[in-house]
Design a protein around this motif. Sequence first.
Motif, PDB file in Angstrom:
ATOM      1  N   LYS A  72      -3.586  34.997  40.599  1.00  0.00           N
ATOM      2  CA  LYS A  72      -2.952  34.629  41.872  1.00  0.00           C
ATOM      3  C   LYS A  72      -3.915  34.865  43.033  1.00  0.00           C
ATOM      4  CE  LYS A  72       1.165  35.981  42.871  1.00  0.00           C
ATOM      5  NZ  LYS A  72       2.429  36.712  42.977  1.00  0.00           N
ATOM      6  N   ASN A  73      -4.750  35.891  42.935  1.00  0.00           N
ATOM      7  CA  ASN A  73      -5.748  36.152  43.974  1.00  0.00           C
ATOM      8  C   ASN A  73      -6.838  35.087  43.986  1.00  0.00           C
ATOM      9  OD1 ASN A  73      -4.544  38.469  44.991  1.00  0.00           O
ATOM     10  ND2 ASN A  73      -5.594  39.798  43.534  1.00  0.00           N
ATOM     11  N   GLU A  74      -7.022  34.404  42.853  1.00  0.00           N
ATOM     12  CA  GLU A  74      -8.075  33.398  42.721  1.00  0.00           C
ATOM     13  C   GLU A  74      -7.567  31.980  42.959  1.00  0.00           C
ATOM     14  OE1 GLU A  74      -9.301  34.216  38.733  1.00  0.00           O
ATOM     15  OE2 GLU A  74     -10.413  36.012  39.305  1.00  0.00           O
ATOM     16  N   GLY A  75      -6.247  31.773  42.900  1.00  0.00           N
ATOM     17  CA  GLY A  75      -5.706  30.429  43.077  1.00  0.00           C
ATOM     18  C   GLY A  75      -4.252  30.360  42.644  1.00  0.00           C
ATOM     19  N   ASP A  76      -3.817  29.155  42.296  1.00  0.00           N
ATOM     20  CA  ASP A  76      -2.431  28.934  41.901  1.00  0.00           C
ATOM     21  C   ASP A  76      -2.193  29.352  40.452  1.00  0.00           C
ATOM     22  OD1 ASP A  76      -1.885  27.799  44.398  1.00  0.00           O
ATOM     23  OD2 ASP A  76      -2.520  25.824  43.708  1.00  0.00           O
ATOM     24  N   VAL A  77      -0.989  29.842  40.196  1.00  0.00           N
ATOM     25  CA  VAL A  77      -0.593  30.237  38.847  1.00  0.00           C
ATOM     26  C   VAL A  77       0.734  29.560  38.529  1.00  0.00           C
ATOM     27  CG1 VAL A  77       0.095  32.167  37.348  1.00  0.00           C
ATOM     28  CG2 VAL A  77      -1.773  32.464  39.003  1.00  0.00           C
ATOM     29  N   TYR A  78       0.826  29.011  37.330  1.00  0.00           N
ATOM     30  CA  TYR A  78       2.047  28.357  36.868  1.00  0.00           C
ATOM     31  C   TYR A  78       2.473  28.952  35.536  1.00  0.00           C
ATOM     32  CZ  TYR A  78       1.402  24.634  40.287  1.00  0.00           C
ATOM     33  OH  TYR A  78       1.274  23.927  41.447  1.00  0.00           O
ATOM     34  N   LEU A  79       3.754  29.068  35.374  1.00  0.00           N
ATOM     35  CA  LEU A  79       4.345  29.372  34.085  1.00  0.00           C
ATOM     36  C   LEU A  79       4.719  28.028  33.479  1.00  0.00           C
ATOM     37  CD1 LEU A  79       5.630  31.176  31.917  1.00  0.00           C
ATOM     38  CD2 LEU A  79       7.615  31.424  33.415  1.00  0.00           C
ATOM     39  N   VAL A  80       4.106  27.685  32.346  1.00  0.00           N
ATOM     40  CA  VAL A  80       4.349  26.408  31.677  1.00  0.00           C
ATOM     41  C   VAL A  80       4.973  26.733  30.329  1.00  0.00           C
ATOM     42  CG1 VAL A  80       3.324  24.254  30.858  1.00  0.00           C
ATOM     43  CG2 VAL A  80       2.335  25.424  32.837  1.00  0.00           C
ATOM     44  N   SER A  81       6.214  26.289  30.134  1.00  0.00           N
ATOM     45  CA  SER A  81       6.944  26.733  28.953  1.00  0.00           C
ATOM     46  C   SER A  81       7.937  25.689  28.468  1.00  0.00           C
ATOM     47  CB  SER A  81       7.691  28.022  29.289  1.00  0.00           C
ATOM     48  OG  SER A  81       8.479  28.456  28.203  1.00  0.00           O
ATOM     49  N   ALA A  82       8.209  25.739  27.176  1.00  0.00           N
ATOM     50  CA  ALA A  82       9.262  24.901  26.595  1.00  0.00           C
ATOM     51  C   ALA A  82      10.644  25.506  26.834  1.00  0.00           C
ATOM     52  CB  ALA A  82       9.022  24.727  25.092  1.00  0.00           C
ATOM     53  N   SER A  83      10.686  26.752  27.265  1.00  0.00           N
ATOM     54  CA  SER A  83      11.968  27.400  27.535  1.00  0.00           C
ATOM     55  C   SER A  83      12.658  26.743  28.726  1.00  0.00           C
ATOM     56  CB  SER A  83      11.773  28.888  27.814  1.00  0.00           C
ATOM     57  OG  SER A  83      11.428  29.558  26.632  1.00  0.00           O
ATOM     58  N   LEU A  84      13.926  27.049  28.873  1.00  0.00           N
ATOM     59  CA  LEU A  84      14.747  26.404  29.899  1.00  0.00           C
ATOM     60  C   LEU A  84      14.622  27.058  31.267  1.00  0.00           C
ATOM     61  CD1 LEU A  84      16.268  24.086  28.575  1.00  0.00           C
ATOM     62  CD2 LEU A  84      18.371  25.307  28.959  1.00  0.00           C
ATOM     63  N   ASP A  85      14.719  26.222  32.284  1.00  0.00           N
ATOM     64  CA  ASP A  85      14.670  26.703  33.659  1.00  0.00           C
ATOM     65  C   ASP A  85      15.806  27.670  33.980  1.00  0.00           C
ATOM     66  OD1 ASP A  85      16.602  24.660  33.492  1.00  0.00           O
ATOM     67  OD2 ASP A  85      16.169  23.897  35.491  1.00  0.00           O
ATOM     68  N   ILE A  86      16.880  27.590  33.228  1.00  0.00           N
ATOM     69  CA  ILE A  86      18.024  28.473  33.487  1.00  0.00           C
ATOM     70  C   ILE A  86      17.568  29.925  33.565  1.00  0.00           C
ATOM     71  CG2 ILE A  86      20.175  29.407  32.530  1.00  0.00           C
ATOM     72  CD1 ILE A  86      20.701  26.598  31.342  1.00  0.00           C
ATOM     73  N   TRP A  87      16.757  30.364  32.613  1.00  0.00           N
ATOM     74  CA  TRP A  87      16.321  31.768  32.639  1.00  0.00           C
ATOM     75  C   TRP A  87      14.891  31.940  33.125  1.00  0.00           C
ATOM     76  CZ3 TRP A  87      18.546  29.688  28.190  1.00  0.00           C
ATOM     77  CH2 TRP A  87      17.670  29.194  27.231  1.00  0.00           C
ATOM     78  N   LEU A  88      14.091  30.859  33.146  1.00  0.00           N
ATOM     79  CA  LEU A  88      12.714  31.006  33.614  1.00  0.00           C
ATOM     80  C   LEU A  88      12.582  30.947  35.131  1.00  0.00           C
ATOM     81  CD1 LEU A  88      10.507  29.015  31.090  1.00  0.00           C
ATOM     82  CD2 LEU A  88      10.875  31.483  31.262  1.00  0.00           C
ATOM     83  N   ALA A  89      13.455  30.215  35.807  1.00  0.00           N
ATOM     84  CA  ALA A  89      13.337  30.086  37.267  1.00  0.00           C
ATOM     85  C   ALA A  89      13.374  31.441  37.974  1.00  0.00           C
ATOM     86  CB  ALA A  89      14.408  29.147  37.807  1.00  0.00           C
ATOM     87  N   PRO A  90      14.302  32.337  37.640  1.00  0.00           N
ATOM     88  CA  PRO A  90      14.286  33.645  38.306  1.00  0.00           C
ATOM     89  C   PRO A  90      13.027  34.460  37.989  1.00  0.00           C
ATOM     90  CG  PRO A  90      16.402  33.278  37.245  1.00  0.00           C
ATOM     91  CD  PRO A  90      15.485  32.189  36.787  1.00  0.00           C
TER      92      PRO A  90
END
Length: 161
Positions: free
Chosen positions: A67-85
């Motif tokens: 995050k200090n070096e740039g953008d970070v993404y969580l990329v997952s097959a799991s559902l947004d229902i529990w990943l969004a928080p």
Amino acid sequence: FCVFVPFFVGAKLNLFQKENVKRRFISFFLKGKSEHELIKISQAYLQHIIKRPIFREAALNSIRKHKNEGDVYLVSASLDIWLAPIAKWLDIGLICTKASYSNDIYNGKFDTPNCNYKEKVKRVNDEINMDEYQWKVYHGDSSGDLAMKDLVDEYHHRLFN
């Protein structure tokens, strides 16, 4: 859960489409719940996993560093229902399989294709301009992540396991 064991085995043996088994399994437990109710459940789940040592400290340190070096993404097959928080708590972007709602009620379907294998690469390319980044790092932990190897400069598989 036991009702789905034959479907999980069948999916592992490629007798059933994994995405269909996943959708049916999630639908069995969550279909008919309101989006508000699912948000409350997912917030409670986040609080539960924050209190327990589920997040690997090395992974959290890596996220902070990147995050200090740039953008970070969580990329997952799991559902947004529990990943969004979780993504919000980590203050990172999120690309994942999205739940489908009808009149604010989860209808048991996915709004997007399952974000796995080649679909993961497609979704990343659709949602991120990868040319904007000089160096791209990816951490994966399943065979569904291996398709990302060709998209990044540095790939780590099960580094935090």
